[in-house]
Design a protein around this motif. Structure first.
Motif, PDB file in Angstrom:
ATOM      1  N   ARG A  55     -18.513  27.187 -49.682  1.00  0.00           N
ATOM      2  CA  ARG A  55     -18.955  28.503 -49.211  1.00  0.00           C
ATOM      3  C   ARG A  55     -17.116  29.085 -48.433  1.00  0.00           C
ATOM      4  NH1 ARG A  55     -20.783  25.643 -45.562  1.00  0.00           N
ATOM      5  NH2 ARG A  55     -20.030  25.538 -43.524  1.00  0.00           N
ATOM      6  N   SER A  56     -16.302  27.805 -48.439  1.00  0.00           N
ATOM      7  CA  SER A  56     -14.391  28.380 -48.107  1.00  0.00           C
ATOM      8  C   SER A  56     -14.350  29.055 -49.555  1.00  0.00           C
ATOM      9  CB  SER A  56     -14.500  27.093 -47.579  1.00  0.00           C
ATOM     10  OG  SER A  56     -13.999  25.930 -48.781  1.00  0.00           O
ATOM     11  N   ARG A  57     -14.252  28.646 -50.688  1.00  0.00           N
ATOM     12  CA  ARG A  57     -13.880  29.650 -51.562  1.00  0.00           C
ATOM     13  C   ARG A  57     -14.393  30.830 -52.161  1.00  0.00           C
ATOM     14  NH1 ARG A  57     -14.291  23.807 -53.112  1.00  0.00           N
ATOM     15  NH2 ARG A  57     -15.926  23.766 -54.573  1.00  0.00           N
ATOM     16  N   ALA A  58     -14.394  31.687 -52.946  1.00  0.00           N
ATOM     17  CA  ALA A  58     -14.723  32.945 -53.897  1.00  0.00           C
ATOM     18  C   ALA A  58     -13.982  32.377 -54.955  1.00  0.00           C
ATOM     19  CB  ALA A  58     -14.592  33.860 -53.074  1.00  0.00           C
ATOM     20  N   ASN A  59     -14.853  32.862 -56.325  1.00  0.00           N
ATOM     21  CA  ASN A  59     -13.950  33.259 -57.200  1.00  0.00           C
ATOM     22  C   ASN A  59     -14.011  35.022 -57.679  1.00  0.00           C
ATOM     23  OD1 ASN A  59     -13.791  30.480 -58.783  1.00  0.00           O
ATOM     24  ND2 ASN A  59     -16.384  30.448 -58.934  1.00  0.00           N
TER      25      ASN A  59
END
Length: 147
Positions: A55-59
Motif C-alpha cells: 500500500r506504500s506504492r502505486a503504479n
C-alpha cells in the motif's frame, strides 16, 4: 499502450464500465473545444495504489490521443496529478512507472515530471503478446521539491 486500441463504440463503453469508472484514481485529460464550448477527454492519468504490504506504492499510467503527442500535455497533466495524489492517497509514498525501453517519448515525460529511472527490468512484462524489457521509474513523496 500494452493493449490493442479500442475500435468500436461497444468496446469503448465496456472499457468505461468495467475499467475506467471503477478505477481507484483516474483523472481525464480534458480539452475545451472553442468552437462549441464543450469539454472532451483526450487521455487520462491513472494511479493504481497497491494494497496490504504494497500500500506504500502505486503504479502510474497515462495515455493521450496520438494527435496531441509532443505538445507537453501529458507532462503537464502528470505534474498536476503528482501534486495531488500524495494528498489523495496518504499511505502512498512511492509512485512508479514501467516503460518499454523503445518508448523514449514516454521516458521523457516521466523525467520532465520529476521521476528518476531506477533500472532495467529484463523480460519483465508483456506488451501486445510479446515479453519485453522495461525501465522502471519512481517518484517519492519526498522528491516533490524536484518537480
Amino acid at each position: 499502450m500494452r493493449w490493442n486500441p479500442i475500435t468500436s463504440r461497444e468496446e469503448a463503453l465496456t472499457h468505461l464500465e468495467t475499467v475506467a469508472i471503477p478505477h481507484p484514481w483516474r483523472r481525464s485529460i480534458g480539452l475545451l473545444d472553442d468552437d462549441d464550448d464543450e469539454d472532451r477527454s483526450i487521455g487520462y492519468i491513472s494511479i493504481f495504489p497497491g494494497s496490504g504490504d504494497d500500500r506504500s506504492r502505486a503504479n502510474v499510467g497515462y495515455i493521450l490521443a496520438a494527435e496531441y503527442w509532443g505538445q507537453g500535455i501529458v507532462t503537464a497533466a502528470l505534474r498536476i496529478a503528482v501534486s495531488t495524489v500524495f494528498a489523495d492517497l496518504p499511505e502512498v509514498v512511492r509512485l512508479q512507472a514501467l516503460v518499454e525501453i523503445e518508448h523514449r517519448a514516454s521516458q521523457r515525460v516521466l523525467e520532465k515530471a520529476g521521476f528518476l529511472r531506477e533500472g532495467l527490468l529484463r523480460k519483465y512484462g508483456y506488451c501486445k503478446g510479446e515479453i519485453r524489457d522495461l525501465f522502471i521509474y519512481s517518484l517519492l513523496s519526498t522528491d516533490q521539491r524536484r518537480i
